[in-house]
Design an enzyme around this catalytic site. Sequence first.
Site, PDB file in Angstrom:
ATOM      1  N   GLU A  33       0.821  -1.222   0.000  1.00  8.92           N
ATOM      2  CA  GLU A  33       0.000   0.000   0.000  1.00  8.92           C
ATOM      3  C   GLU A  33       0.847   1.261   0.000  1.00  8.92           C
ATOM      4  OE1 GLU A  33      -3.047   0.174   3.056  1.00  8.92           O
ATOM      5  OE2 GLU A  33      -4.466  -0.815   1.720  1.00  8.92           O
ATOM      6  N   HIS A  38      10.286 -26.353   0.033  1.00  9.25           N
ATOM      7  CA  HIS A  38       9.672 -27.457  -0.714  1.00  9.25           C
ATOM      8  C   HIS A  38       8.523 -26.956  -1.588  1.00  9.25           C
ATOM      9  CE1 HIS A  38      11.725 -30.818   1.426  1.00  9.25           C
ATOM     10  NE2 HIS A  38      11.946 -29.833   2.280  1.00  9.25           N
ATOM     11  N   LYS A  45     -14.371   0.528  -2.976  1.00  8.07           N
ATOM     12  CA  LYS A  45     -15.207   0.820  -1.801  1.00  8.07           C
ATOM     13  C   LYS A  45     -16.519   1.469  -2.238  1.00  8.07           C
ATOM     14  CE  LYS A  45     -11.556   1.417   1.675  1.00  8.07           C
ATOM     15  NZ  LYS A  45     -10.878   2.365   2.565  1.00  8.07           N
TER      16      LYS A  45
END
Lengths: 433, 433
Positions: free
Chosen positions: B273, B294, B405
């Site tokens: 951000e 792995h 938003k």
Amino acid sequence: MNVDIGNALASVSAPGVSRGSLEALDEQVAAAHERIETGRANREHGYEALNLPDRTDPETIRSAVEPIADADAIITVGIGGSALGAATITDALAGESETEAIYLDNVDPEWVSSRLERLPLERTAINVVSRSGTTAETLANFLVVRDAFESAGVDWTDRTIVTTGDSGPLRDLSDRHDLPSLKVPDGVPGRFSALSSVGLVAPAVCGHDLEALLEGAAAEADSLSGSLFECPAYAYGATTYALDARGAGINAMVPYSESLETSAEWFAQLWAESLGKDDLGQTPVRALGVTDQHSQLQLYRAGPRDKFVTFVTTRQRRDRSIPETDVEDLAYLGDATLGELLEAEFEATEASLAAAGRPNVRIELESVDEYELGGFLYGMEAACVLAGELYGVNTFEQPAVEWAKKATRGLLGGGAFEEAEAVAEKTELRIER
Amino acid sequence: MNVDIGNALASVSAPGVSRGSLEALDEQVAAAHERIETGRANREHGYEALNLPDRTDPETIRSAVEPIADADAIITVGIGGSALGAATITDALAGESETEAIYLDNVDPEWVSSRLERLPLERTAINVVSRSGTTAETLANFLVVRDAFESAGVDWTDRTIVTTGDSGPLRDLSDRHDLPSLKVPDGVPGRFSALSSVGLVAPAVCGHDLEALLEGAAAEADSLSGSLFECPAYAYGATTYALDARGAGINAMVPYSESLETSAEWFAQLWAESLGKDDLGQTPVRALGVTDQHSQLQLYRAGPRDKFVTFVTTRQRRDRSIPETDVEDLAYLGDATLGELLEAEFEATEASLAAAGRPNVRIELESVDEYELGGFLYGMEAACVLAGELYGVNTFEQPAVEWAKKATRGLLGGGAFEEAEAVAEKTELRIER
């Protein structure tokens, strides 16, 4: 699973893939599909993984786990491909089982101890998984777990199931103590083994429906065809390959479901170990919706144009209402459910990336259940194999990890390895406080 | 914290940074440090975060949590910067506390329900955190939690603490019910607020040493200076900036400690951000040692040269012996401890990257305790602010998340937003099974 690649088109995003390019790429897909089908028919190393829905016998697995089927908890001692497939399934379906599935996939001593301390060992089963039977982390943890059972006065030989190859220390151990055991299938690399005995022991102990998992995978296998426009798995593999070729090499996997969080880890191994070689490959990034909208979205929407987002969504879920509130500014929430909020956030985030010209792909599951999970696991594996053909890499090997394994062994006195000597030659430029 | 950037030098890795380039960059670091110090002195937005070790009063926080200090569990209802700082601390120190810290940082309905169902609500405290008091996910979850308490016959007003701004729905609520409350400090963006009331309520309830956290941070603050060669935080920020400028824009954060896994999530938000804007920024990737050896190591060592690895190590840990075994091939494990195995694996992995010419940086903590954690959190924040100055971006804003938003709110009927209308116009190219 269904796939929607509309937001990866050049008409939407940059980088993006034109329809003309996709059609040209489809000829390579047809050739790759031929190669894959030949590999499957001849049961070649790696390609054999795509035959697992037919070859895995759920009854054999259920018989093997029968002695421990009443356990309250099952500890899988394994790492990488010996843990992630099973963990993806049991974490996704955790709400459906009374049995807790735990994975000892790290050797952090405090963490291992804290996991063991809180378990009722007399009601816990052990599932140890290593093809070679010599994986250092797995064997070290198994020795620790066995010792903890002995210290607690619990006979570990009554509570252990072994999944390993035809020979090696774990096979010897299982023979010596007459333990129930399963065989790691030949020709199937660890990261492609979720739908075999490697990935299905813990789900079996948790009571999940192995047949439905395999049926979902088989349905996905039936959809493999010579065109990306007719096969969701190949559409995904080919589109992500094309985006990488155009500069978007970072693949951020963002499931909109907490239960699928582990699947992003499984996907990251599948993608990284299979395609990350010869200076090629996409870099998988694990994220989670909606949480990471408040963390990674700024970067995905406005950072470098070197990435794309893979959304994984589910159409159906158990929902929960948001209670009403008398706070005017929040009243809109009280008309919705948490599921509706989640769905709106997903659609808004997807659209916000498209509006900023950032490529993204949507994978849709009907719900999170055995059948859909089986399809998703198989579909992503087939997508990976297809992408490997397009990249022209050896999808089924992981040679770059050998160096560190030898160095580790050398550092611990397990033999003379020149790699261990290189460790001492580290170039330092230390800045200390 | 100490930092070792030796394996990022051009003499070791490609891309890499020459010593001459580092010395040239150090002049920019000196100028950036001046800018940062001016911002701190003038308490400018964002820069103020670097004053928190002096400004946060632990006694105020402890007083506020006093009514709920005996809880068995604390649910923090918050998302992004309102959850990750606290979660980093309580997850890192979980072994030291009897109190369970839980974070409701997602709105997945099944997951929210499963978390609430297993808690003894009459012994659980609620910590709701939102600066604006209007964050959709947080307020929706708070309404759900409050309702669950009421349904269980537990008075939530006895068990709730609020951390919010000077005004807004949460401030009104806290006034109306006379709840203990704390103020989100002015000038401190959420992702930089770990060392304020935003990040310290849950640690306080868990009984962690707030003074030591702040002292560790203050010691790191004292180390800020005009040269990257004298300041670990700036060495990290400048080196990662320089690696990105040379083509390695992916920053894989790999702590070698399970307890620090959440810190990689906190770091990812901080980095993404703050720096991900104007088509710039590094892409943080979260991984974990040894597990991801792995999984991701193959890619890191042999994939595209577009990435570097940040290792986080600790010198001291509680250890656990590996029991001896009579299996010859595994005898070397029985001479070691799990901690020695972990340490050998780290050194081997670090060296394996260097041997392949892949850049990496080491961050060393003495141990995982409050003092070291405070230093780490502060050091990474200072590194981020320094990097932001070098990139020339506005480190403290996150404008790209607003679009989604608004669209979410519009989709749920919370007002008329053109963003919500764009959602319906999605370009589709669906491939169905």
